[in-house]
Enzyme design. Sequence first.
Site, PDB file in Angstrom:
ATOM      1  N   ASP B   8       9.998  -7.578  12.013  1.00  0.00           N
ATOM      2  CA  ASP B   8       9.109  -7.440  10.858  1.00  0.00           C
ATOM      3  C   ASP B   8       8.421  -8.786  10.582  1.00  0.00           C
ATOM      4  O   ASP B   8       8.924  -9.840  11.010  1.00  0.00           O
ATOM      5  CB  ASP B   8       9.979  -7.025   9.657  1.00  0.00           C
ATOM      6  N   ASP B  10       6.576  -9.840   7.122  1.00  0.00           N
ATOM      7  CA  ASP B  10       6.735 -10.367   5.766  1.00  0.00           C
ATOM      8  C   ASP B  10       8.200 -10.476   5.373  1.00  0.00           C
ATOM      9  O   ASP B  10       8.943  -9.504   5.428  1.00  0.00           O
ATOM     10  CB  ASP B  10       5.989  -9.471   4.760  1.00  0.00           C
ATOM     11  N   ASP B 135      13.687  -6.898   6.421  1.00  0.00           N
ATOM     12  CA  ASP B 135      14.292  -7.153   5.103  1.00  0.00           C
ATOM     13  C   ASP B 135      14.357  -5.877   4.263  1.00  0.00           C
ATOM     14  O   ASP B 135      14.954  -5.884   3.187  1.00  0.00           O
ATOM     15  CB  ASP B 135      13.497  -8.214   4.334  1.00  0.00           C
TER      16      ASP B 135
END
Lengths: 180, 180
Positions: B8, B10, B135
Amino acid sequence: MRKSIAIDMDQVLANFYKKLCKTVNENFGTNYTDEEFIAGTRRDLPEEQTKKLYEYMNEPDFFRDLEILDADAIDVVQKLQENYDIFIATAAMEVPGSFNAKYDWLQRYFPFINKQNIVFCGTKSVIHTDYLIDDSPYQLEVFKGTGILYSMPYNQSTEGFIRMNNWKEIEVYFQEQLVK
Amino acid sequence: MRKSIAIDMDQVLANFYKKLCKTVNENFGTNYTDEEFIAGTRRDLPEEQTKKLYEYMNEPDFFRDLEILDADAIDVVQKLQENYDIFIATAAMEVPGSFNAKYDWLQRYFPFINKQNIVFCGTKSVIHTDYLIDDSPYQLEVFKGTGILYSMPYNQSTEGFIRMNNWKEIEVYFQEQLVK
């Protein structure tokens, strides 16, 4: 369990080569028909013209006004969505200038497709769906599910995938899968 | 057989919330620290501010100047690439204005990643890799491979995934997998 279908954009939903042929004729003083361009000419262009074409393709509006390849696609995709999870998976990473035009094109013709199901990628080996409908034998080979080859003049010699000639055939095929 | 890892962007590679906090403070006259913003404030903003933030995020340069979240990430990703197929998988479809800035950011900090392995998507249920480092508990839940949770204040209560606190830990984990 609902199955999932990833659908390529260029030469499956959008008539990319028609626009590319027009661009070649307008800029390089040629007079190719769509048919001869798609069947072979596009591969035989001088290197300098191919390079120039990538510049045109990278312009922010190049992919914005592509025509629908097969007018039935819109209805069929909408119907398929009742029984399948529909994803759009388009190789866009070599032409980053195309991102927004491709996105807007989908919003225009396929506004009913969930934005969360749009994928801009490179290789389709990374796509996790049950089916992939694509005109590219290369992408179907690296894909790990069931490959559906959208028939085009340049993939006539390809074997090993289910071949579809238009969106009506695709509709029938996926209706049949439901009752199997 | 080489395994594949999707990463990922961000809050795993890029410090998105630091930029978002700065944007909030500059535009809404607040004085949040990065820590309090990331731990909770970002969820409690008035609806009107959240709406305005999406407008800012959709501006073509918003994602261009994000800082690297963990300086080790660059070296570790490069090393992992020797033994794993590395993909970048970022949810970008709700913020189409971010496409080009995200692409350019990757070219700047991770130029060694194959462009063919970059994926802009929505849901990561469509990502076909062995691992996903993310996240977001939601994305890890829909992902079909092994989920690695990049630890953040807002995912502390999440269980059921391998938790990593920084990129050095990730390096060690994946080195260990090779000899298993």
